[in-house]
Scaffold this active site. Sequence first.
Site, PDB file in Angstrom:
ATOM      1  CB  SER A   1      -8.145   0.431   5.945  1.00 42.68           C
ATOM      2  OG  SER A   1      -8.714   1.679   6.245  1.00 42.68           O
TER       3      SER A   1
ATOM      4  CB  SER B   1      -8.108   3.396   3.077  1.00 48.85           C
ATOM      5  OG  SER B   1      -7.199   2.801   3.976  1.00 48.85           O
TER       6      SER B   1
ATOM      7  CE  LYS C   1      -3.907   1.840   2.754  1.00 46.88           C
ATOM      8  NZ  LYS C   1      -4.784   1.519   3.912  1.00 46.88           N
TER       9      LYS C   1
END
Length: 731
Positions: free
Chosen positions: A431, A407, A333
């Site tokens: 997330s 997210s 990420k």
Amino acid sequence: MAAPLPELVTVDAKPYAYSFPPKHTALVIIDMQRDFLLPDGFGDIQGGNLSDVQASIEPTKKLLDICRRAGLGAIFHTREGHVPDLSDCPSSKLIRQHQAPGNTQHTLTIGDKGKLGRLLTRGEWGHDIIDELAPRPGEVVIDKPGKGSFWNTTILHKLKARAITHLIVSGVTTECCFATTIREANDRGFECVGIEEATAGYNDACFKASSLDMLYWSQGLFGFVASLQPLIEALEPCATPVIASLTPPQTPQTWDGDLRISSLQKAYRSGLSPVTVIEQLFKTIESYQKENSGVWIYFEKKDVVLEATKALVVKYSDKAALPPLFGIPYSIKDSLDIAGLPTTTACPCLTHIASESNPVHEKVLAEGALFIGKTNLDQLATGLSGCRSPYGMPHSVYHKDYISGGSSSGSCVSVGANLCSFSIATDTAGSGRVPSCFNGVVGYKPTRGLLSTVGLVPACLSLDCIAIIAKTVSDARLIWLLCEEYDSRDRYAKPVISFQRHVNATGLKAKSFKFGIPPPEALSICSPTYRRMFHQAIKQLQSIGGVLTPFDSTPFDKAGRLLYDGTFVSERLASLPDNWLEANRSHLHPVILEIFEKVVARNSTAVQAYRDMQAKALYTRQAENVFGYTAAGIDVLVVPTTVTHWTTKQVLADPIKTNTALGEFTHCGNVLDLCAVAVPAGEYPVSELSGNKEDAGNLPFSVTFLAGNRLDAETLEIARRYEESITNLKS
């Protein structure tokens, strides 16, 4: 071809036959160190008979070989010794023998300089394991300061983390460290067997037989004792011969496209080249970009990845000794730093070039993994929808009209779309769990502080944690095992050793567990489809030994509300530089700006913040009681990972309300310092959710297993069993 490992193997033993599940059994080799086996080592100076202990080397080699080739659950090696300053060595151990009246034998003691280096001192040549039994990549080495393997070490945690319930024990010396370890393991619930030929002591004529007899006396007081040959014969049908070299065969082996770590490990051992995997993988990635853009923020060039792959092949030419993540492709990420690369957090004005990498990234690289790229996310890791990034809006891998979740949107899509085997993501309020649900993958959020967050651009610093996105629970567990380590630079890191619960290795308790679910009023927020799927999951849990148990859900509900209704949301602004919001309003995603402006408008006070911290502490303690080490405690709380699956249109029409609903069952996780793993739990027709019979295709459903601080090992094993049962239903 080798036969698959059976569920249970039985061998002749004393006092009666010993049965063990190979996948949940570890070989533990005790202290086969130069200091104990070679002339001029600590054992020799102690006056030990080296011929006896040296005679155990060859049987131990045979035992180690069969366990490796059969694919036993885990292999552990122990080494007794002390840190160089001897601060972990009790004074009694250091001087008792040396100070004996009339002592002429113990002229050197622990820490003194001998011919093999300082005696029983970590880092010295004599402290290490002999070459014939040297550990391979992926095998666990436990450095112990005592005679038993469990005192002041992480062995219990590491065994439980691998779902080990049974131990095959060998090593030296029988009367001392071997027997002490079996007794300690027995107290912790492990079912142990000692292998007679693969253990020895310094005075076998006096002590070996009596030491072994004591272990199985009174119908197995501490465990079992077996001979080596029956064990070899039992495991040999499952043992796979290994190809000695990674030299490509005449006809290069093809790849079936299976990116599960266990499948790639098996394929590489059988001759598949990782170059073949990367060549094919890049074709898939390039094709998928046209179908679902917005997955990547930074993408590594194919030539760079191929160069790294070929370097791995050269470095690890022995297929019998490949590191656990050899040739395994992964993503990360883009809120996590990689040295020399930009970290954007999907917010261009906050971009920086990292000077050092997040430790989890460094660890997977060191284990042979191949970095593919950095993935997209909701801006500033704020959101659960996947619809808040200037770098594009990825959709669910199942359907172009439905959101990917966030997210960690790009991370979950990259795994769900077969672009990589796993992804390193983050989880603050869900997330790593919500997007896992929407893309049919596993999302594991360890207890905060077990994986280092150094090099993570914070969203909410006191609640952030690393998440692992993977194809299976076992894959996620492997990444955790390889990366878990105390990092003193991480202010929220957990200490290495903590209290551990015992293991239930046999009987009804080995298969049963207690689970709680949210009350009906909490589940009413779910769509009818999600409620139906959740009820199916409950029945499936009961079918594998789960006992539905009532509990007080109050602290979980209150903690979830605390995250955004209280002052904790202000920490998202506290993680940014002073006056940053005022200077960068025009650069923020409109929804993110709206959220931050509402936070500012609250004018929260220090008094409110302290009250919320006190409430958090209260709810955390109450949750600990729910998962208590008592007859009333539950083992796991099982919840729908989220409440429904929105379309992109629905989220864009009401971005804050829809996003808030998605976190109904995730927000409490980090507030209460829980561990959690989201697991795929079947699929349902799109038309059932949408109400439109013309809508084709399926969407994924997921349940999340939540449990208390540092109960990761137990939680992952229950989740794995559930996952296995779902897989068996499909087949």
